[in-house]
Design a protein around this motif. Structure first.
Motif: not given
Ligand SMILES: NC(=O)c1ccc[n+]([C@@H]2O[C@H](COP(=O)([O-])OP(=O)(O)OC[C@H]3O[C@@H](n4cnc5c(N)ncnc54)[C@H](OP(=O)(O)O)[C@@H]3O)[C@@H](O)[C@H]2O)c1
Length: 303
Positions: A86-107
């Motif tokens: 949850l804390n690391v792997k899901a963050t990686q997946d969210l980041c990959d998708l955010a980058e692909r969809f040109h979406c800003w991520l606030l962690y």
């Protein structure tokens, strides 16, 4: 601006979702995992990459406020691999998708990335987490900050309190369980310095960051904290006082934690310079006023 708030059934995410929901410039989508009773939220298991990807394809958010995490250090220690997913792997997946969809991520991250030996900490100070939770959150930060050409942001916050569904939901209100048991003596840490910060203050700043981000790119690490220093003993006494309980059963402990306890930093007071530099005000709440409101208004009988 379509904004996904992960962890919107949790202590912080709930207030972030409440703050953004219905505002004219925002289309806020709050996600939950196990607490599916709130029909305003969508169920989204962020550890399931396929589900996440499907949601991004259908919704194309412009921003993600990533609050979901396992934030209890002892639970992380008990099952580090589950917490890691949850804390690391899901963050990686969210980041990959955010980058692909040109979406800003606030962690949303934590002051527990520091070891607490050299407070106060600026945003550029080196991290050195003492426990696995802090290590997970730091790993999450590193993923977020290195993705999308460095265009994402991290907001570190200290111990949080705010409206609750049950006492154990916050590391502050959980103390009230012992405070109200007036016939049983209890020991409260009076050594480690804490800066309890209200979830509505954090939600206010996240809202301001989302607005500011539409004018100028917000990247890198930001710190937010309230200013009042309290130990857990101070918090317990304040709760007893505002709820009109006796205090004789509450004992101050100055003991160093034992080697079997999950290590926690002594003092992680945060400097908030970078928020000030982008003209985002740092809200403050009076602890006694707010904790009284929370304990009297939120706490259902028997909770
Ligand atoms: N609380 C603090 O004192 C504190 C201090 C510093 C930093 N932080 C950081 O602030 C953030 C918010 O913390 P919080 O206290 O609001 O946490 P919380 O109350 O424990 O909420 C955790 C959230 O994560 C969700 N979640 C759990 N597993 C999930 C999964 N597989 N998929 C999707 N969502 C999942 C939960 O959903 P369900 O409940 O619906 O299962 C819940 O909404 C965290 O990143 C934490 O590290 C918190």
């Amino acid at each position: 601006m379509k904004v996904l708030i992960t962890g919107a059934s949790g202590l912080l995410g709930r207030r972030v979702f409440k703050r953004l929901k219905g505002l004219p410039n925002f289309d806020a989508v709050g996600s939950c995992f196990s607490r599916i009773e709130d029909k305003d939220l969508i169920k989204l298991d962020i550890t399931d990459r396929q589900c996440l990807e499907q949601w991004f394809l259908e919704n194309k958010p412009a921003a993600v406020v990533h609050c979901a995490a396992e934030r209890r250090p002892n639970i992380v220690d008990n099952n580090p691999s589950l917490a890691y997913s949850l804390n690391v792997k899901a963050t990686q997946d969210l980041c990959d998708l955010a980058e692909r969809f040109h979406c800003w991520l606030l962690y949303i991250s934590t002051d527990y990335v520091f070891d607490g030996k050299n407070a106060p900490y600026s945003e550029s100070d080196s991290a050195n987490p003492l426990n696995t939770y802090g290590k997970h959150k730091l790993a999450g930060e590193e993923i977020v900050l290195s993705a999308a050409g460095g265009q994402n942001a991290v907001l570190r916050v200290p111990i949080l309190y705010g409206p609750i569904e049950y006492l154990g939901e916050s590391a502050v209100t959980i103390l009230y369980d012992k405070v109200r048991e007036v016939s049983t003596s209890c020991s409260m840490d009076d050594r480690q310095r804490r800066y309890p910060t209200h979830t509505d203050a954090v939600a206010e700043v996240i809202h301001d960051m989302l607005i500011k981000h539409q004018e100028q790119l917000l990247t890198g690490v930001y710190h937010l904290t309230d200013t009042q220093m309290l130990t857990k003993y101070d918090m317990a006494l304040a709760m007893a006082d505002v709820m009109q309980h006796p205090t004789a059963h509450i004992k101050a402990s100055k003991l160093e934690p034992s080697s079997s306890d999950t290590p926690r930093p002594y003092d992680c007071h945060l400097h908030t310079d970078r928020l000030r530099q982008v003209s985002i005000p740092i809200p403050s709440r009076d602890f006694r006023t707010e904790i009284k409101r929370i304990l009297t208004e939120n706490l259902m009988p028997g909770a």
